[in-house]
Motif scaffolding. Structure first.
Motif, PDB file in Angstrom:
ATOM      1  N   UNK A 159       0.828  -1.205   0.000  1.00 39.92           N
ATOM      2  CA  UNK A 159       0.000   0.000   0.000  1.00 39.92           C
ATOM      3  C   UNK A 159       0.863   1.256   0.000  1.00 39.92           C
ATOM      4  N   UNK A 160       0.606   2.142  -0.956  1.00 42.71           N
ATOM      5  CA  UNK A 160       1.345   3.393  -1.055  1.00 42.71           C
ATOM      6  C   UNK A 160       2.737   3.270  -1.620  1.00 42.71           C
ATOM      7  N   UNK A 161       3.138   2.064  -2.009  1.00 43.11           N
ATOM      8  CA  UNK A 161       4.494   1.813  -2.492  1.00 43.11           C
ATOM      9  C   UNK A 161       4.514   1.682  -4.030  1.00 43.11           C
ATOM     10  N   UNK A 162       5.587   2.150  -4.667  1.00 39.71           N
ATOM     11  CA  UNK A 162       5.695   2.013  -6.122  1.00 39.71           C
ATOM     12  C   UNK A 162       6.067   0.574  -6.510  1.00 39.71           C
ATOM     13  N   UNK A 163       5.249  -0.023  -7.354  1.00 39.97           N
ATOM     14  CA  UNK A 163       5.423  -1.423  -7.748  1.00 39.97           C
ATOM     15  C   UNK A 163       5.443  -1.515  -9.274  1.00 39.97           C
ATOM     16  N   UNK A 164       6.411  -2.238  -9.809  1.00 34.14           N
ATOM     17  CA  UNK A 164       6.541  -2.397 -11.257  1.00 34.14           C
ATOM     18  C   UNK A 164       5.694  -3.559 -11.753  1.00 34.14           C
ATOM     19  N   UNK A 165       4.945  -3.303 -12.828  1.00 38.47           N
ATOM     20  CA  UNK A 165       4.213  -4.333 -13.542  1.00 38.47           C
ATOM     21  C   UNK A 165       4.426  -4.098 -15.039  1.00 38.47           C
ATOM     22  N   UNK A 166       4.245  -5.156 -15.818  1.00 36.73           N
ATOM     23  CA  UNK A 166       4.377  -4.998 -17.261  1.00 36.73           C
ATOM     24  C   UNK A 166       3.017  -4.661 -17.859  1.00 36.73           C
ATOM     25  N   UNK A 167       2.990  -3.643 -18.701  1.00 30.80           N
ATOM     26  CA  UNK A 167       1.740  -3.172 -19.293  1.00 30.80           C
ATOM     27  C   UNK A 167       1.060  -4.259 -20.115  1.00 30.80           C
ATOM     28  N   UNK A 195      15.869  -3.038 -13.890  1.00 31.53           N
ATOM     29  CA  UNK A 195      16.710  -1.904 -13.470  1.00 31.53           C
ATOM     30  C   UNK A 195      15.984  -0.944 -12.533  1.00 31.53           C
ATOM     31  N   UNK A 196      14.663  -0.808 -12.705  1.00 32.33           N
ATOM     32  CA  UNK A 196      13.908   0.083 -11.823  1.00 32.33           C
ATOM     33  C   UNK A 196      13.935  -0.433 -10.388  1.00 32.33           C
ATOM     34  N   UNK A 197      13.850  -1.744 -10.209  1.00 29.23           N
ATOM     35  CA  UNK A 197      13.945  -2.317  -8.868  1.00 29.23           C
ATOM     36  C   UNK A 197      15.359  -2.183  -8.323  1.00 29.23           C
ATOM     37  N   UNK A 198      16.354  -2.470  -9.139  1.00 27.89           N
ATOM     38  CA  UNK A 198      17.743  -2.366  -8.698  1.00 27.89           C
ATOM     39  C   UNK A 198      18.113  -0.937  -8.329  1.00 27.89           C
ATOM     40  N   UNK A 199      17.534   0.016  -9.047  1.00 26.33           N
ATOM     41  CA  UNK A 199      17.857   1.426  -8.804  1.00 26.33           C
ATOM     42  C   UNK A 199      17.006   2.084  -7.744  1.00 26.33           C
ATOM     43  N   UNK A 200      16.023   1.360  -7.202  1.00 30.97           N
ATOM     44  CA  UNK A 200      15.198   1.904  -6.135  1.00 30.97           C
ATOM     45  C   UNK A 200      14.012   2.734  -6.590  1.00 30.97           C
ATOM     46  N   UNK A 201      13.756   2.768  -7.901  1.00 25.37           N
ATOM     47  CA  UNK A 201      12.591   3.496  -8.401  1.00 25.37           C
ATOM     48  C   UNK A 201      11.299   2.829  -7.940  1.00 25.37           C
ATOM     49  N   UNK A 202      11.326   1.504  -7.840  1.00 21.62           N
ATOM     50  CA  UNK A 202      10.187   0.734  -7.333  1.00 21.62           C
ATOM     51  C   UNK A 202      10.691  -0.165  -6.213  1.00 21.62           C
ATOM     52  N   UNK A 203       9.763  -0.658  -5.403  1.00 22.24           N
ATOM     53  CA  UNK A 203      10.148  -1.527  -4.287  1.00 22.24           C
ATOM     54  C   UNK A 203       9.886  -2.993  -4.588  1.00 22.24           C
ATOM     55  N   UNK A 204       9.187  -3.263  -5.700  1.00 19.86           N
ATOM     56  CA  UNK A 204       8.836  -4.650  -6.011  1.00 19.86           C
ATOM     57  C   UNK A 204       8.505  -4.779  -7.487  1.00 19.86           C
ATOM     58  N   UNK A 205       8.630  -6.007  -7.982  1.00 17.76           N
ATOM     59  CA  UNK A 205       8.156  -6.366  -9.315  1.00 17.76           C
ATOM     60  C   UNK A 205       7.150  -7.493  -9.150  1.00 17.76           C
ATOM     61  N   UNK A 206       5.964  -7.316  -9.719  1.00 15.86           N
ATOM     62  CA  UNK A 206       4.970  -8.369  -9.729  1.00 15.86           C
ATOM     63  C   UNK A 206       4.843  -8.849 -11.175  1.00 15.86           C
ATOM     64  N   UNK A 207       5.316 -10.074 -11.426  1.00 15.94           N
ATOM     65  CA  UNK A 207       5.280 -10.615 -12.777  1.00 15.94           C
ATOM     66  C   UNK A 207       5.427 -12.143 -12.726  1.00 15.94           C
ATOM     67  N   UNK A 208       5.560 -12.755 -13.903  1.00 13.86           N
ATOM     68  CA  UNK A 208       5.635 -14.213 -14.011  1.00 13.86           C
ATOM     69  C   UNK A 208       6.770 -14.772 -13.156  1.00 13.86           C
TER      70      UNK A 208
END
Length: 275
Positions: A159-167, A195-208
């Motif tokens: 909640x409130x955290x930036x999370x990466x997903x693929x469009x 790279x976004x997770x490694x660089x701290x832009x997001x805190x998580x990746x939700x994917x396969x």
């Protein structure tokens, strides 16, 4: 036996039946024999005669990887599988690196970029409205990848955290439904999310799951904290109602690989470590 193994065995019966019907269809349908010999008479209706042109979004390890040592310039589970299919049909394989939205939306086939798509494409009802699919060839889970020291233990902590997903993916849809309070950031693909997770832009990746497994294996600073069973199955994609003979040929090649053990050998080479 893995979920993939059970699904593949079940699908083999349907694939074999489909191939048998194609092989017997020598009447007005012009279906030919559904194999490489059919292509010689134009039955497969390929974009380029003698060539299977496949669209795939790269990189998406372990399914799609740039590999200058491979005949097509690419490898990975999907690519190695379609290479084996192309070889069995006496076709040269050409891989086009195309954005996933064009592959799953159908424009890559309508524009004549490729004969089929191989890009970890989940078979869904929405996509079946615009695409035809081969028999399923892989079962997948969704998963959540985070930094090992993040303190995040699951989807409830996003909640409130930036999370990466693929469009335009099932991972994005799952996150929208199950993490509505997260700040979801849609990226074109894994090449931008990792790279976004490694660089701290997001805190998580939700994917396969297999893609996140690859990252966690390569960098112990990142861990998978949750897996989600969404009952997803991958299939190879084709333009809607455009090339039933090619679909029958691909399904027949898959059935042969299941029968002779080469599918399981390829599967184990990529996924046996997943347990």
């Amino acid at each position: 036996m893995s979920r993939s193994g059970r699904l593949i065995q079940a699908a083999a019966v349907a694939a074999a039946a489909s191939l048998a019907l194609a092989a017997c269809g020598g009447g007005s349908g012009g279906e030919g024999d559904g194999n490489g010999d059919g292509d010689a008479s134009g039955d497969l209706e390929l974009i380029t005669a003698g060539t299977l042109t496949v669209c795939s979004e790269v990189p998406y390890p372990p399914f799609e990887i740039e590999d200058t040592s491979a005949p097509s310039g690419y490898s990975g589970f999907d690519i190695d599988l379609v290479q084996a299919i192309a070889d069995s049909l006496d076709l040269e394989l050409v891989v086009q690196d195309v954005g996933f939205d064009a592959i799953q939306g159908g424009t890559a086939y309508a524009s004549g970029q490729c004969d089929m798509g191989a890009s970890a494409i989940t078979i869904t009802e929405d996509r079946q409205a615009n695409l035809d699919f081969s028999e399923p060839y892989y079962d997948s889970l969704q998963s959540l990848l985070v930094a090992a020291d993040s303190g995040i233990t699951g989807i409830a902590d996003l909640a409130g955290q930036p999370v990466a997903v693929q469009a335009t993916t099932t991972g994005e849809a799952y996150a929208q439904e199950n993490a509505p309070d997260a700040e979801l950031i849609s990226y074109p693909g894994d090449a931008e999310m990792w790279p976004a997770l490694q660089g701290g832009t997001v805190v998580a990746i939700l994917q396969d799951l297999p893609v996140n497994v690859t990252h966690a294996q390569e960098d112990p600073n990142y861990v998978i904290v949750e897996e989600y069973d969404t009952e997803e199955s991958y299939g190879f994609a084709f333009g809607k109602d455009t090339n039933p003979n090619l679909i029958a040929a691909v399904n027949g090649a898959l059935a042969t690989m299941r029968d002779d053990g080469s599918y399981q050998e390829l599967y184990d080479s990529y996924f046996s470590a997943e347990g």
